[in-house]
Design an enzyme around this catalytic site. Structure first.
Site, PDB file in Angstrom:
ATOM      1  N   LYS A  71    -104.326  13.896  -0.603  1.00  0.00           N
ATOM      2  CA  LYS A  71    -104.159  15.037   0.305  1.00  0.00           C
ATOM      3  C   LYS A  71    -105.487  15.738   0.606  1.00  0.00           C
ATOM      4  CE  LYS A  71     -99.325  15.913  -0.838  1.00  0.00           C
ATOM      5  NZ  LYS A  71     -98.315  16.919  -1.277  1.00  0.00           N
ATOM      6  N   ASP A 108     -95.543  21.094   3.147  1.00  0.00           N
ATOM      7  CA  ASP A 108     -94.884  21.283   1.854  1.00  0.00           C
ATOM      8  C   ASP A 108     -94.248  22.670   1.741  1.00  0.00           C
ATOM      9  OD1 ASP A 108     -95.409  18.746   0.826  1.00  0.00           O
ATOM     10  OD2 ASP A 108     -97.340  19.348  -0.017  1.00  0.00           O
TER      11      ASP A 108
END
Length: 287
Positions: A71, A108
């Protein structure tokens, strides 16, 4: 080289990645919305993220979900074209090609908030304890604050990491009035208890719970574990023993963040609740 498939091509990239439920989730979204696509797991060498992404692009790839441990590298890849969510999170879990360049977002936190609302949690004015100070915690701070939480208290086994994360947030240019504080695990308590306690650590993957003090929960509080399993996680069991009225795992967050990625890519928001029901049934059947 181009892909032989006529379908728009997407993938989830990670290492490991074979365990990912993203291909199943996006296949269900595709069927539900009538948006045909090809979606696959894409294993990248630990030192080969950029090369793997380039090869995927050369083969006609249009978008990627990004999982551990890439990420931060995805953030760098899309640094010139980041959403506000991604900038504040310092990480990217969704990439897409636009005007010849990779763009990045972090979905997220949106996935978490949508699942908490599905569970009936009142976030406006809520006092929230966030356990953990890694990327998972950082990725959900902004959406929780924007949802109206009054206080976010970050605790971590290494308290300096919690204080660092709180300092980053305080220095960030945001318009929310959420009070963000930090401390050690032993400093997790508050007078009257927390309305919501979120485990943003991976402790449940090892069958353990964070070393938290007791009496953390306000009346009707929810304990939420970002990890998920067929049975209640170690954190969920700990919370129930400590008096939490309700507990939930992170399967709904997983589906919610995927739904947000699908919206970014295809301009259609799928019905996450229906897909969550299907995944939960499959998880329990394997349990």
């Amino acid at each position: 080289m181009t892909s032989s498939s006529p379908l728009p091509r997407y993938a989830v990239i990670g290492n490991p990645v074979a365990h990912s439920r993203s291909p199943q989730i996006h296949a269900l979204f595709s069927t539900q919305t009538g948006k045909p696509l090809q979606y696959e797991p894409l294993l990248a060498p630990l030192d080969g993220f950029a090369a793997t992404v380039q090869a995927f692009r050369d083969q006609g790839g249009l978008g990627l979900n990004v999982t551990v441990p890439f990420k931060a590298q995805a953030f760098e890849l899309a640094r010139g074209h980041l959403s506000e969510r991604a900038r504040l999170a310092g990480a990217v879990n969704t990439l897409w090609l636009q005007d010849g360049a990779w763009h990045g977002c972090n979905t997220d936190g949106v996935g978490l908030v949508s699942d908490l609302l599905r569970l009936g949690v009142t976030l406006i004015g809520a006092r929230v304890l966030l356990v953990g100070a890694g990327g998972a915690a950082r990725g959900v701070l902004q959406p929780l604050a924007e949802a109206g939480c009054a206080q976010l208290h970050i605790v971590n086994r290494s308290p300096e990491r919690a204080h660092d994360l709180a300092a980053i947030w305080v220095a960030a240019p945001t318009t929310t009035r959420t009070r963000v504080t930090a401390g050690s695990l032993a400093e997790a308590g508050t007078l009257g208890g927390w309305n919501l306690v979120i485990n943003a650590t991976a402790s449940s993957l090892q069958g353990a719970a964070p070393d938290l003090p007791s009496r953390l929960y306000a009346p009707d509080a929810l304990a939420y574990d970002m990890m998920y399993a067929a049975a209640p996680t170690a954190f969920m069991r700990q919370a129930t023993a400590d008096g939490a009225t309700r507990s939930a795992d992170g399967l709904g967050m997983l589906v919610g963040q995927a739904a947000e990625s699908f919206l970014i890519w295809h301009g259609v928001r799928p019905d996450a609740a229906a897909v969550l029901t299907t995944l939960r049934a499959a998880l329990l059947a394997k349990g």
